[in-house]
Design a protein around this motif. Structure first.
Motif, short mmCIF file in Angstrom:
data_model
loop_
_atom_site.label_atom_id
_atom_site.label_comp_id
_atom_site.label_asym_id
_atom_site.label_seq_id
_atom_site.Cartn_x
_atom_site.Cartn_y
_atom_site.Cartn_z
N SER A 6 0.83 -1.20 0.00
CA SER A 6 0.00 0.00 0.00
C SER A 6 0.86 1.25 0.00
N SER A 7 1.96 1.21 0.75
CA SER A 7 2.84 2.38 0.81
C SER A 7 3.44 2.67 -0.56
N VAL A 8 3.82 1.61 -1.25
CA VAL A 8 4.40 1.78 -2.57
C VAL A 8 3.35 2.39 -3.51
N LYS A 9 2.13 1.85 -3.41
CA LYS A 9 1.05 2.37 -4.24
C LYS A 9 0.82 3.86 -3.94
N LEU A 10 0.81 4.16 -2.67
CA LEU A 10 0.64 5.55 -2.23
C LEU A 10 1.67 6.46 -2.87
N LEU A 11 2.93 6.05 -2.79
CA LEU A 11 4.01 6.90 -3.29
C LEU A 11 3.92 7.05 -4.80
N VAL A 12 3.55 5.98 -5.47
CA VAL A 12 3.42 6.06 -6.93
C VAL A 12 2.32 7.04 -7.29
N ILE A 13 1.19 6.96 -6.56
CA ILE A 13 0.07 7.86 -6.85
C ILE A 13 0.50 9.31 -6.65
N ILE A 14 1.18 9.56 -5.54
CA ILE A 14 1.55 10.96 -5.27
C ILE A 14 2.54 11.45 -6.31
N THR A 15 3.53 10.62 -6.59
CA THR A 15 4.56 11.05 -7.53
C THR A 15 3.95 11.37 -8.89
N ILE A 16 3.06 10.50 -9.34
CA ILE A 16 2.42 10.74 -10.64
C ILE A 16 1.61 12.03 -10.59
N ALA A 17 0.87 12.20 -9.48
CA ALA A 17 0.02 13.38 -9.36
C ALA A 17 0.85 14.65 -9.40
N ILE A 18 2.01 14.62 -8.76
CA ILE A 18 2.81 15.84 -8.68
C ILE A 18 3.53 16.10 -10.00
N ILE A 19 4.06 15.02 -10.58
CA ILE A 19 4.72 15.20 -11.88
C ILE A 19 3.71 15.70 -12.90
N GLY A 20 2.48 15.18 -12.79
CA GLY A 20 1.45 15.52 -13.77
C GLY A 20 0.84 16.89 -13.56
N LEU A 21 1.24 17.53 -12.52
CA LEU A 21 0.60 18.81 -12.20
C LEU A 21 1.02 19.89 -13.18
N ILE A 22 0.04 20.51 -13.76
CA ILE A 22 0.35 21.63 -14.66
C ILE A 22 0.10 22.92 -13.91
N VAL A 23 1.15 23.68 -13.81
CA VAL A 23 1.03 24.90 -13.02
C VAL A 23 0.80 26.08 -13.95
N GLU A 179 -4.86 18.20 -2.17
CA GLU A 179 -4.47 19.27 -1.24
C GLU A 179 -2.95 19.51 -1.32
N VAL A 180 -2.21 18.43 -1.50
CA VAL A 180 -0.75 18.57 -1.67
C VAL A 180 -0.47 19.32 -2.98
N GLU A 181 -1.23 18.98 -4.01
CA GLU A 181 -1.04 19.65 -5.31
C GLU A 181 -1.32 21.15 -5.22
N LYS A 182 -2.31 21.49 -4.39
CA LYS A 182 -2.64 22.90 -4.18
C LYS A 182 -1.42 23.64 -3.60
N ASP A 183 -0.72 22.97 -2.68
CA ASP A 183 0.46 23.58 -2.08
C ASP A 183 1.58 23.72 -3.11
N VAL A 184 1.73 22.70 -3.95
CA VAL A 184 2.76 22.76 -4.99
C VAL A 184 2.49 23.94 -5.93
N GLN A 185 1.22 24.19 -6.21
CA GLN A 185 0.88 25.34 -7.06
C GLN A 185 1.28 26.65 -6.40
N LEU A 186 1.05 26.75 -5.09
CA LEU A 186 1.45 27.98 -4.38
C LEU A 186 2.96 28.18 -4.41
N ILE A 187 3.70 27.06 -4.26
CA ILE A 187 5.16 27.13 -4.30
C ILE A 187 5.65 27.71 -5.63
N GLU A 188 5.01 27.23 -6.71
CA GLU A 188 5.39 27.71 -8.05
C GLU A 188 4.98 29.17 -8.22
N GLU A 189 3.77 29.45 -7.83
CA GLU A 189 3.21 30.79 -8.04
C GLU A 189 4.01 31.84 -7.28
#
Ligand code: CA
Length: 225
Positions: A6-23, A179-189
């Protein structure tokens, strides 16, 4: 083993979500003031972020931090208590925390755990926040892993009032990754490129460890409102 899969799945999901984030590229008036603080056209939007202090306080102070970052632990232990005593307790400042993910998988684990606690058990958010920073080993080297899913579950189970089973299910499923992605957007912005980065309203403080400067900037903002 269920948990590690489950932890591996979790990390894969987050990593994909963050890499896929278009800012979205946001043009900001970013100019340096005479006092060394970079000034943006707006205060970062703290809707949905953990906030401590009077929600109607006139001044907003924001820490962009990372549970994995030793300087953030030090800021929380040495600078934050002064801010709390001088400005938060008396209702002049509300303080918000935004996750930064500069230390890889461990930053992702820490920020997702924090967002999950905030959503499910907001009254226990700051207890978790402090406990996670407290769990950061003193004198750690950046590459020594400690911020694991197991560590997070251990901390959560020690805080009264958090439903551990509910937390574990959401956390391992990365339910609140947006919610993590929202923070990543703020970091970029807001062009955050080191941690901790401290904002006082729309101004990025040059040296987060110069409390006298932070204090004088807040006093200036209080006068100018
Ligand atoms: Ca957040």
């Amino acid at each position: 083993m269920k948990k590690s899969n489950s932890s591996v799945k979790l990390l894969v999901i987050i990593t994909i979500a963050i890499i896929g984030l278009i800012v979205a590229l946001v043009l900001l008036n970013n100019a340096k003031n005479p006092d060394g603080a970079a000034s943006f056209s707006n205060t970062p939007n703290i809707e949905g972020q953990p906030i401590i202090g009077d929600k109607n306080a006139p001044i907003t102070v924001i820490e962009f931090g990372d549970f994995k970052c030793p300087a953030c632990k030090s800021w929380g232990e040495n600078i934050y208590p002064q801010l709390e005593k001088d400005f938060i307790d008396n209702g002049n400042v509300k303080f918000a925390y935004v996750n930064v993910l500069f230390h890889g998988v461990e930053s992702q684990v820490g920020s997702l755990a924090a967002e999950t606690v905030l959503k499910q058990s907001p009254e226990n958010y700051w207890a978790f926040h402090q406990a996670l920073f407290a769990a950061q080993p003193a004198n750690q080297r950046h590459d020594e892993p400690w911020l694991t899913a197991e560590k997070v579950l251990e901390i959560v189970s020690e805080i009264d009032g958090i439903d551990v089973e509910q937390f574990e299910a959401s956390f391992l499923d990365a339910e609140y990754v947006s919610e993590v992605e929202k923070d990543v957007q703020l970091i970029e912005e807001y062009e955050v490129n080191l941690t901790p980065t401290i904002f006082i309203n729309n101004k990025m403080v040059e040296d987060p460890f110069d409390y006298e400067k932070i204090k004088s900037l807040i006093e200036k903002e209080l006068e100018g409102r």
